[in-house]
Design an enzyme around this catalytic site. Structure first.
Site, mmCIF file in Angstrom:
data_model
loop_
_atom_site.group_PDB
_atom_site.id
_atom_site.type_symbol
_atom_site.label_atom_id
_atom_site.label_comp_id
_atom_site.label_asym_id
_atom_site.label_seq_id
_atom_site.Cartn_x
_atom_site.Cartn_y
_atom_site.Cartn_z
ATOM 1 N N SER A 88 0.359 -1.011 -0.061
ATOM 2 C CA SER A 88 0.258 -0.114 -0.240
ATOM 3 C C SER A 88 0.569 1.114 0.107
ATOM 4 O O SER A 88 1.660 1.155 0.994
ATOM 5 C CB SER A 88 -1.047 -0.135 1.019
ATOM 6 N N LYS A 163 -6.616 1.660 -2.667
ATOM 7 C CA LYS A 163 -6.219 1.737 -1.472
ATOM 8 C C LYS A 163 -6.598 2.326 -0.655
ATOM 9 O O LYS A 163 -7.068 2.493 1.204
ATOM 10 C CB LYS A 163 -5.337 0.808 -1.171
#
Length: 282
Positions: A88, A163
């Site tokens: 991420s 995300k």
């Protein structure tokens, strides 16, 4: 399939284990190496031995280093190789990373995940993908081994954007649940009973169910550490500044996570924001 896996931490290790269980041949680098794969001395070696390289490391600088540092993935790729970054990280940086890998004649997907350690272990992760549709189809069998809800969001960086959006929702909802349970307790109601009642109404959510229970029982072993979630909210605040966009509640929750880390709670589960709110301002 021959897969290189870089990053065998809390999330990466169970993901790699699921790929091994599905019959893939893994070359492993960075982190716990007690799995039945070939242990590599560098990310370059993992790439040299593989058709596909998956990265699962903590932050943007870690991805850049793993890809382009000395003995990095890029140095070991062959034309036609596929790199999948499941970390991420910054959507903006991802666009640049993808372009650099594609210049080598290789393919790139950003495919961050949601679902935490449990989702990684149970192969039920939500996977948000950015990249070319034909490359996504090539990677779909790998994703199907790791998760259940698999979506191509758009071009390079779009998976990371999704995300970041996910992490905003999760963070703000955890903070809201913490406020609710603290309010209930201060007002003389049993937080456990209040939580059960809310689970049957419009306020119901997976976060109220799972993280609310953690708050009620004061069980804050990670899941997903506050320190890492603070990093994700930092990506959101940074992107908002680049877009001239105001995200005031995201910024406020990031500051709450800063306080949690300052109090020594950075390696607890993000539901431990309950503790930070309970302490109140210094």
């Amino acid at each position: 399939m021959r897969i290189g896996f870089v990053g065998l931490g809390v999330m990466g290790r169970p993901m790699a284990a699921n790929l091994l269980a599905a019959g893939h041949e893994l070359s492993l680098y960075r982190g716990r190496t007690d799995l039945e794969g070939h242990v590599c001395r560098s990310a370059k070696e993992a790439a040299e031995r593989s058709e596909v390289v998956i990265l699962m490391v903590p932050d943007t600088p870690d991805v850049e280093s793993a890809l382009f540092g000395p003995d990095g993935v890029a140095a070991g790729l062959r034309e036609g190789s596929l790199v999948i970054d499941m970390s991420s990280i910054s959507p903006t940086a991802t666009v640049g990373f993808a372009a650099r890998i594609e210049e080598l004649g290789c393919a790139y997907l950003d495919a961050p995940v949601s679902g935490g350690e449990v989702g990684a272990r149970d192969a039920t992760l939500t996977i948000m993908v950015g990249g070319r549709p034909e490359v996504f189809e090539r990677a779909r069998p790998i994703f199907a081994t790791l998760g259940k809800n698999i979506t191509l969001i758009g071009g390079a960086g779009a998976g990371q954007t999704a995300k970041v959006a996910n992490q905003i929702v999760v963070a703000l909802t955890i903070e809201a649940v913490a406020e609710v349970l603290l309010f209930a307790k201060a007002a003389g109601a049993d937080p456990a009973v209040v939580r059960e009642a809310l689970m049957g109404g419009f306020a119901s959510s997976r976060i109220l169910e799972l993280h609310g229970e953690r708050m009620v029982t004061q069980t804050f072993d990670p899941g997903f550490r506050i320190r890492l979630h603070r990093k994700d909210l930092g990506l959101a605040v940074q992107a908002a500044a680049e877009l001239d966009l105001a995200l005031p509640n995201t910024a406020a929750t990031q500051q709450l996570m800063n306080a949690a880390i300052a109090d020594g709670d950075g390696d607890l589960d993000h539901s431990a924001l309950y503790r930070t709110l309970r302490r109140g301002p210094a």
